[in-house]
Design an enzyme around this catalytic site. Sequence first.
Site, PDB file in Angstrom:
ATOM      1  N   ASP A  70       0.817  -1.215   0.000  1.00 18.22           N
ATOM      2  CA  ASP A  70       0.000   0.000   0.000  1.00 18.22           C
ATOM      3  C   ASP A  70       0.852   1.268   0.000  1.00 18.22           C
ATOM      4  O   ASP A  70       2.039   1.240   0.339  1.00 18.22           O
ATOM      5  CB  ASP A  70      -0.959   0.003   1.201  1.00 18.22           C
ATOM      6  CG  ASP A  70      -0.240  -0.115   2.551  1.00 18.22           C
ATOM      7  OD1 ASP A  70       0.811  -0.791   2.620  1.00 18.22           O
ATOM      8  OD2 ASP A  70      -0.725   0.478   3.527  1.00 18.22           O
ATOM      9  N   GLU A  96       0.497  -1.644   5.623  1.00 14.64           N
ATOM     10  CA  GLU A  96       1.555  -1.127   6.492  1.00 14.64           C
ATOM     11  C   GLU A  96       1.292   0.330   6.850  1.00 14.64           C
ATOM     12  O   GLU A  96       1.512   0.752   7.976  1.00 14.64           O
ATOM     13  CB  GLU A  96       2.923  -1.244   5.792  1.00 14.64           C
ATOM     14  CG  GLU A  96       4.127  -0.957   6.702  1.00 14.64           C
ATOM     15  CD  GLU A  96       4.528   0.509   6.800  1.00 14.64           C
ATOM     16  OE1 GLU A  96       5.294   0.852   7.718  1.00 14.64           O
ATOM     17  OE2 GLU A  96       4.078   1.333   5.988  1.00 14.64           O
TER      18      GLU A  96
END
Lengths: 396, 398
Positions: free
Chosen positions: B79, B143
Amino acid sequence: MGEDSAVSLFREYLRIKTVQPDVDYSKSVAFLQRVAKDIGLQFKSFEVAPKKPICIMTWEGLEPSLPSILLSSHIDVVPVFPEHWRVDPFSAEKIDGNIYARGSQDMKCVSIQYMEAIRRIKSSGKRLLRTLHLVFTSDEEIGSTPQSLFVHHDEFKKLNVGFALDEGIANPGEEFRVFYGERSIWWVRVECQGQPGHGSQFIENTAAQKIQKVINRFLSFRDEEEKRLKSDESLSLGHVTTVNMTMMDGGIQFNVVPAQLSVGFDIRVSPYVDLDEFEKQIATWCHQAGPDVSYTFVVKGCHQELTSIDKSDPWWSAFHRSCLNMDLKIQTEIFPAGTDSRFIRKCGIPAIGFSPMNYTPILLHDHNEYLNEDIFLRGIEIYQEIIPALANVQRF
Amino acid sequence: MAELKEDPAVTNFRKYLRINTVQPNPNYAEASSYFKSLAAELELPYKTVQVVSGKDMCIITWTGQQPNLSSVLLYSHIDVVPVFPEHWRVDPFSAEKIDGNIYARGSQDMKCVGIQYIEAIRRLKKEGRKFQRTIHIMFGPDEEIGGMGGMGTFYKMDEFKQLNIGFALDEGIANPEEAFRVFYGERNCWWCTVICPGDPGHGSAILKNTAAEKFNKVINSFLSFRREQEERLESNPNLTLGDVTTVNLTMVEGGVQMNVIPAEMKASFDIRIPPTVNLEEFEKKINMWCKEAGEGIRIVYPVRGMSQDITSISSEDKWWAAFSSACSNQNMKIQTEIFPAATDSRFVRSCGIPAIGFSPMNYTPILLHDHNEYLNEDIFLRGIEIYQEIIPALANVQ
Ligand SMILES: [Zn+2]
Ligand SMILES: [Zn+2]
């Protein structure tokens, strides 16, 4: 003992739900039309904007060419949090003589008091010199847009208003509070732009540093004004400028230093303040907070007109004398918030804010708003004196 | 002038950058099918392990000659953080290349590393190299929002234990200078929301006990502590960002309408605490600031890291020795630091597994989470060569 019919009518009006937002005014309009017919007043209603009615009841005076007396009140009420109320806020329950309902102080009481006073004056067979217009407005509680349109409308000009009465505020003490001006409403939104980045870093020129400075400036001004108010007994809230930080938003997620944070202040500027200077002050605060700090006005009122409270003024002297005749203690003040009166004063028409509620805790916009029925009934008697005094002011 | 043909590694990198995996709604499905196609090219097995619904760990495995030895993990997160497109010179998901610089969200943080692992492995395989230890290339979700939908949950699962990881590589940070930054520990991340209650009322009144006054005091205390720490960092050249506590006011919220004094205002802070700070003492400090600001203030911590694990950078440590000698063999200058932010490495370290944070980006401005994030293609390609040395060194640790 049976309830006074004026109290019953008051409670009936309170039960018609006119709570913001998206008020349905149709039931209130029908109610007012019915009461007007019952008293024998002319009735007219029209929309200044879609679904935003203005209702006018008229009792023609002996000299209809003279400027008229406007008795103004608004129909809408502010929202409630029912969980904080001891009763349903739209039930108008009476407990120990206190009538609990949203609008009991602000300001359905005054609407009914105007009508009941006129009913009694009429039934005593009296006629008054000047024409009386009772005007019922919509959406006062969300900024008075209908009233702002109405005062520029032909229907308003046709009323040929010479003097107006509108709402005041309760007082727990003996005095009745009388308002001759009001503060200007400034809703200011300050936007701070800054360098974005990762939340784990020291970044220069962040929105957060700027908003901190902005908040510190505005709130320390708030403190100064609060101190000024407390240190001088001759001042009331309306004489000082109040600042409240009411809105706050910005940020996307925890670990992102945001590119923008913004804050909203509700500022009420005293009529004794130079508005241009004050705006410069705000601009300076924003400028000093850093680059890319800007302010916008969501609302910027400019309402510094004051109604004369000089003995030589024929309206004021009529109002004041009738209060003296009844041994009412009055206390003249600047209204701390905004009312429909500001638009009337803007037209150069004197207006006094007065809701006859002494010995009454200030509960407008609060939970468990109520008005005692004896205070309510006494208010009708007070208007029975004041309204004829104003309507009989001679040509000047 | 005809454009020179682009290195296929760069093309793969740009392809990955164009997959929109921006929070809060990353397209993980598209990323996963991309990894699957890369694994197929490498002729390596690909599998996914669901962590929570719609969020998978994606794993490409190259089994070593001694599969019973603990493995080497090459980790990257999928991400990326949100963008403000109006501040970008190009579409942040177009991966446009201007003068050799590839502009895209994720170009530094950290899609570069994910593809560099793949491309280094591709070259090593092509050379016919074989290693003792198994290598797992792993791509993890979420994350950037705390890791709970990714490594923060996965590290407790059986599937993680089965990987039998001995050592992990994860993300680092760019450096505008020559040195490569290498991270052996990280600060604890505390996300802290301070909720200031107050008496509501009309916006024209002067009330006591307002949320606004408390909010003002709270942000003043937090931000003056920020100033102190910033001054400490500036005045001591031996300190890096990872050695001081940073505080950022990242979110504010409150209010109903302009003329209503609100019953509540909230300030949210991102705080990063170095492993040398006593966490209990620090919490007491926060509690005191809030107490001083007025009554009824509550603090909630959506994230409050309490791990202070550090990976050994002693020359006696076999993993560190392998890593650092691979670097010195290539004449790379390295600089060891505490990672200033949180990465998924903290979960790995908390299992007792050594982990090093390293993104091979020297001579590169730090643009992670910033507008116009970019990476130069030559730096990117050099990074692949660097991994071509480091990965074999680690995978052949005896
Ligand atoms: Zn009102
Ligand atoms: Zn990252």
